[in-house]
Design a protein around this motif. Structure first.
Motif, mmCIF file in Angstrom:
data_model
loop_
_atom_site.group_PDB
_atom_site.id
_atom_site.type_symbol
_atom_site.label_atom_id
_atom_site.label_comp_id
_atom_site.label_asym_id
_atom_site.label_seq_id
_atom_site.Cartn_x
_atom_site.Cartn_y
_atom_site.Cartn_z
ATOM 1 N N LEU A 159 48.626 24.934 -65.702
ATOM 2 C CA LEU A 159 47.212 24.254 -66.239
ATOM 3 C C LEU A 159 47.532 23.576 -67.629
ATOM 4 O O LEU A 159 48.229 23.813 -68.417
ATOM 5 N N ALA A 160 47.089 22.203 -67.680
ATOM 6 C CA ALA A 160 47.128 21.535 -68.819
ATOM 7 C C ALA A 160 46.109 21.937 -69.917
ATOM 8 O O ALA A 160 44.858 21.856 -69.600
ATOM 9 N N VAL A 161 46.387 22.119 -71.006
ATOM 10 C CA VAL A 161 45.339 22.722 -72.060
ATOM 11 C C VAL A 161 45.684 22.001 -73.530
ATOM 12 O O VAL A 161 46.578 21.503 -73.796
ATOM 13 N N THR A 162 44.665 21.738 -74.198
ATOM 14 C CA THR A 162 44.908 21.153 -75.412
ATOM 15 C C THR A 162 44.486 21.878 -76.646
ATOM 16 O O THR A 162 43.067 22.448 -76.453
ATOM 17 N N PRO A 163 45.048 22.268 -77.629
ATOM 18 C CA PRO A 163 44.560 23.157 -78.567
ATOM 19 C C PRO A 163 43.750 22.353 -79.483
ATOM 20 O O PRO A 163 43.816 20.980 -79.724
ATOM 21 N N CYS A 164 42.542 23.101 -80.075
ATOM 22 C CA CYS A 164 41.779 22.391 -80.830
ATOM 23 C C CYS A 164 41.979 21.980 -82.162
ATOM 24 O O CYS A 164 43.021 22.499 -82.690
ATOM 25 N N PHE A 165 41.615 20.773 -82.666
ATOM 26 C CA PHE A 165 41.732 20.481 -84.267
ATOM 27 C C PHE A 165 40.823 21.648 -84.971
ATOM 28 O O PHE A 165 39.425 21.320 -84.897
ATOM 29 N N SER A 166 41.276 22.139 -85.686
ATOM 30 C CA SER A 166 40.447 23.287 -86.538
ATOM 31 C C SER A 166 39.905 23.005 -88.074
ATOM 32 O O SER A 166 40.587 21.644 -88.451
ATOM 33 N N HIS A 167 38.789 23.479 -88.331
ATOM 34 C CA HIS A 167 38.376 23.217 -89.769
ATOM 35 C C HIS A 167 39.402 23.940 -90.710
ATOM 36 O O HIS A 167 39.460 23.542 -92.005
ATOM 37 N N ALA A 168 40.260 24.800 -90.192
ATOM 38 C CA ALA A 168 41.264 25.587 -91.094
ATOM 39 C C ALA A 168 41.984 24.690 -91.729
ATOM 40 O O ALA A 168 42.595 23.665 -91.070
ATOM 41 N N ALA A 169 42.348 24.648 -93.051
ATOM 42 C CA ALA A 169 43.088 23.584 -93.759
ATOM 43 C C ALA A 169 44.398 24.195 -94.424
ATOM 44 O O ALA A 169 44.202 25.442 -95.150
ATOM 45 N N VAL A 170 45.672 23.619 -94.579
ATOM 46 C CA VAL A 170 46.631 23.903 -95.269
ATOM 47 C C VAL A 170 46.361 24.053 -96.991
ATOM 48 O O VAL A 170 45.507 23.375 -97.470
ATOM 49 N N ASP A 171 46.642 25.249 -97.379
ATOM 50 C CA ASP A 171 46.395 25.404 -98.855
ATOM 51 C C ASP A 171 47.546 24.789 -99.481
ATOM 52 O O ASP A 171 48.770 24.924 -99.601
ATOM 53 N N MET A 172 47.353 23.548 -100.238
ATOM 54 C CA MET A 172 48.155 22.707 -100.574
ATOM 55 C C MET A 172 48.615 23.324 -102.051
ATOM 56 O O MET A 172 50.008 23.121 -102.157
ATOM 57 N N ALA A 173 48.134 24.027 -102.662
ATOM 58 C CA ALA A 173 48.637 24.535 -103.780
ATOM 59 C C ALA A 173 49.631 25.535 -103.638
ATOM 60 O O ALA A 173 50.488 26.142 -104.429
ATOM 61 N N ARG A 174 49.557 26.689 -102.392
ATOM 62 C CA ARG A 174 50.218 27.711 -102.226
ATOM 63 C C ARG A 174 51.311 27.383 -101.315
ATOM 64 O O ARG A 174 52.382 28.328 -100.870
ATOM 65 N N SER A 175 51.276 26.495 -100.418
ATOM 66 C CA SER A 175 52.181 26.034 -99.213
ATOM 67 C C SER A 175 53.324 25.321 -100.046
ATOM 68 O O SER A 175 53.353 24.702 -100.900
ATOM 69 N N ARG A 176 54.660 25.367 -99.491
ATOM 70 C CA ARG A 176 55.666 24.801 -99.906
ATOM 71 C C ARG A 176 56.028 23.591 -98.988
ATOM 72 O O ARG A 176 56.941 23.770 -98.134
ATOM 73 N N ILE A 177 55.624 22.525 -99.384
ATOM 74 C CA ILE A 177 55.730 21.336 -98.402
ATOM 75 C C ILE A 177 56.405 20.146 -99.341
ATOM 76 O O ILE A 177 55.670 19.732 -100.414
ATOM 77 N N GLU A 213 41.277 23.980 -74.894
ATOM 78 C CA GLU A 213 40.289 23.331 -74.295
ATOM 79 C C GLU A 213 41.086 22.686 -73.196
ATOM 80 O O GLU A 213 42.427 22.586 -72.715
ATOM 81 N N GLY A 214 40.027 22.293 -71.915
ATOM 82 C CA GLY A 214 40.711 21.536 -70.842
ATOM 83 C C GLY A 214 40.900 22.632 -69.532
ATOM 84 O O GLY A 214 40.229 22.587 -68.807
ATOM 85 N N PHE A 215 42.145 23.399 -69.416
ATOM 86 C CA PHE A 215 42.618 24.107 -68.462
ATOM 87 C C PHE A 215 42.543 23.203 -67.026
ATOM 88 O O PHE A 215 41.902 23.522 -65.914
ATOM 89 N N HIS A 216 43.076 22.062 -67.057
ATOM 90 C CA HIS A 216 43.253 21.147 -65.906
ATOM 91 C C HIS A 216 44.346 21.476 -65.008
ATOM 92 O O HIS A 216 45.466 21.718 -65.414
#
Length: 228
Positions: A124-142, A98-101
């Motif tokens: 240009l300045a751009v801002t990546p969106c905040f997504s609905h995509a979610a980290v899978d807490m059961a399968r991720s190693r955090i 978003e943006g492209f300023h």
């Protein structure tokens, strides 16, 4: 005859190129630097991003390498991309920015001896969106600092180490570059974005498959797997 199941989409972590690379550069925002409010989780109200960067968009660049590249990270959630990157991104219908300023490059300074770059791209300045995509807490190693996330929406909690992550099936809505719930600090991109970068030869970008990301600043080691 039953059809083969569709392969799960692949995702990558996007970071700037390595320190000491040909396009190594630091970005400093030039005064006046105006700030807006940070994005908040709609459920728990916690901050999920940095303060918004508002116009005027002015920067000073410190070049450690030999020439300026197509991609730079700033001190907030915003990115700087070259005009050629922005044009190709739009023409090919990629999504998530978003943006492209337009950005004014006030000064370019070399960190080491050598000639100043002959060509300073338009950025240009751009801002990546905040997504609905979610980290899978059961399968991720955090490794979390204290307790795992308690808010199902933002899934934010302090992390001490990451040894790969995956996204929860069915949560991604097709963006090509985004910040996922649970890891807003990790810029995540689609396989289509990775092919786009390779095809155009965009510079100062490092792509790592999300399941191969290792971030462990204090050497804790990977999370202990619970035995069933």
């Amino acid at each position: 005859m039953a059809s083969e199941p569709a392969a799960s989409p692949r995702f990558f972590v996007l970071k700037k190129g390595e320190i000491g690379s040909r396009h190594d550069v630091d970005v400093g925002k030039s005064e006046p630097v105006n700030r807006g409010d940070a994005a908040l989780c709609p459920r728990c109200g916690g901050a999920i991003g940095m303060l918004q960067w508002l116009p005027p968009y002015r920067v000073e660049l410190v070049l450690h390498g030999e020439e300026l590249g197509d991609f730079m990270e700033t001190s907030g959630d915003d990115l700087l991309v070259s005009e050629r990157f922005a044009r190709a991104f739009r023409e090919e219908g990629l999504t998530g920015l978003e943006g492209f300023h337009p950005v004014e490059v006030v000064r370019v300074r070399r960190k080491r001896r050598g000639p100043k770059p002959v060509h300073v791209p338009h950025y240009l300045a751009v801002t990546p969106c905040f997504s609905h995509a979610a980290v899978d807490m059961a399968r991720s190693r955090i490794v979390y600092a204290d307790d795992p996330p308690t808010c199902e929406e933002c899934r934010e909690a302090t992390k001490n180490a990451i040894y790969g992550y995956t996204l929860e099936p069915g949560t991604w809505r097709g963006e090509d570059i985004f910040r996922p719930r649970g890891l807003y600090g990790r810029l995540t991109v689609s396989e289509r974005f990775a092919r786009f970068v390779e095809r155009h030869g965009f510079t100062h970008m490092k792509l790592t498959p999300t399941e191969q990301l290792v971030w462990d600043p204090i050497g804790l080691g990977p999370p202990v797997t619970k035995q069933g």
